[in-house]
Design an enzyme around this catalytic site. Structure first.
Site, PDB file in Angstrom:
ATOM      1  N   TYR A  76       5.882  -7.384   2.881  1.00  0.00           N
ATOM      2  CA  TYR A  76       4.633  -7.459   3.654  1.00  0.00           C
ATOM      3  C   TYR A  76       4.355  -8.468   4.557  1.00  0.00           C
ATOM      4  O   TYR A  76       4.014  -9.654   4.201  1.00  0.00           O
ATOM      5  CB  TYR A  76       3.438  -7.017   2.779  1.00  0.00           C
ATOM      6  CG  TYR A  76       2.089  -6.495   3.510  1.00  0.00           C
ATOM      7  CD1 TYR A  76       2.112  -6.205   4.783  1.00  0.00           C
ATOM      8  CD2 TYR A  76       0.964  -6.570   2.558  1.00  0.00           C
ATOM      9  CE1 TYR A  76       0.991  -5.851   5.315  1.00  0.00           C
ATOM     10  CE2 TYR A  76      -0.117  -6.118   3.171  1.00  0.00           C
ATOM     11  CZ  TYR A  76      -0.219  -5.599   4.520  1.00  0.00           C
ATOM     12  OH  TYR A  76      -1.283  -5.339   5.131  1.00  0.00           O
ATOM     13  N   LYS A 105       6.928  -3.835   5.465  1.00  0.00           N
ATOM     14  CA  LYS A 105       5.912  -3.231   6.081  1.00  0.00           C
ATOM     15  C   LYS A 105       5.459  -4.343   7.391  1.00  0.00           C
ATOM     16  O   LYS A 105       5.116  -5.604   6.592  1.00  0.00           O
ATOM     17  CB  LYS A 105       4.487  -3.154   5.274  1.00  0.00           C
ATOM     18  CG  LYS A 105       3.231  -2.431   6.056  1.00  0.00           C
ATOM     19  CD  LYS A 105       2.236  -2.690   5.098  1.00  0.00           C
ATOM     20  CE  LYS A 105       1.086  -2.228   6.131  1.00  0.00           C
ATOM     21  NZ  LYS A 105      -0.150  -2.195   4.978  1.00  0.00           N
TER      22      LYS A 105
END
Length: 210
Positions: A76, A105
């Site tokens: 992330y 992400k």
């Protein structure tokens, strides 16, 4: 409890991604193990936040956590919260080193970096864009998916855009996008959590004051 509840309600219909990153390696590993016990499908690993680490310290954290878990890992990248950016080459290098790092992400809002991930490193890591205003362009460019905070407020409208792109109906998808983009732009132009709460209230879902 949160992951237990989501797993129960999704009932296997969609994958469940549990964000288990933390401010310490030990806590991230503990949360990851609990999420796995709860039935999560993927662990999303934000890097330590609040007190920015060096890139080397950040990579050590990721490697130590990835070594201790069995589920697929989604990096992330949100430098606005962590103070550290995982550039495209670094993220792909981690995926090539660790068999269970499958996704990233990217919430960097760096479009050039997103394109590098998609076009240069799709053999190593699947890119999911976490910046709502890039939904249409990211999917057209070849991102495997998007994670949109605005989907709390306009989920059907975003899904309609995604489906049209998946069907190769790009002009129709762009028209659908033009209808939902002003909502997304308005939301990201304000403090985002407050905007989500207000958006839900306008949709008839009062969840508390912004």
């Amino acid at each position: 409890q949160l992951v237990d509840t989501v797993v129960e309600h999704t009932a296997g219909r969609v994958p469940v991604v549990a964000q288990t990153g933390a401010t310490t390696t030990r806590e991230a590993i503990r949360l990851s193990h609990k999420a796995q016990e709860s039935g999560a499908d993927v662990l999303m690993l934000v890097t330590p936040y609040y007190e920015p680490l060096s890139l080397d310290e950040t990579l050590t954290y990721i490697k130590n956590v990835a070594s201790e878990v069995e589920l697929p890992v989604m990096l992330y990248n949100i430098p606005g919260a962590t103070g550290v950016n995982l550039d495209a080459d670094t993220a792909a290098g981690l995926a090539r080193e660790f068999d269970n790092i499958h996704y990233i992400k990217d919430s960097s809002a760096n479009w050039e970096q997103a394109l590098q991930l998609i076009h240069h490193h799709s053999d190593a890591i699947d890119t999911i864009i976490g910046w709502d205003s890039y939904i249409y362009s990211a999917l057209v460019e070849g991102a495997v998916g998007v994670m949109a905070g605005a989907a709390n407020v306009v989920p059907e409208e975003i899904v309609a855009v995604v489906k049209l792109i998946q069907e190769g109906k790009l002009p129709e998808g762009q028209q659908a996008w033009k209808k939902v983009y002003p909502v997304i732009d308005a939301m990201i132009s304000e403090p985002f959590i407050a905007a989500v709460k207000k958006g839900l209230a306008l949709q008839g879902e009062p969840i508390g004051l912004p």
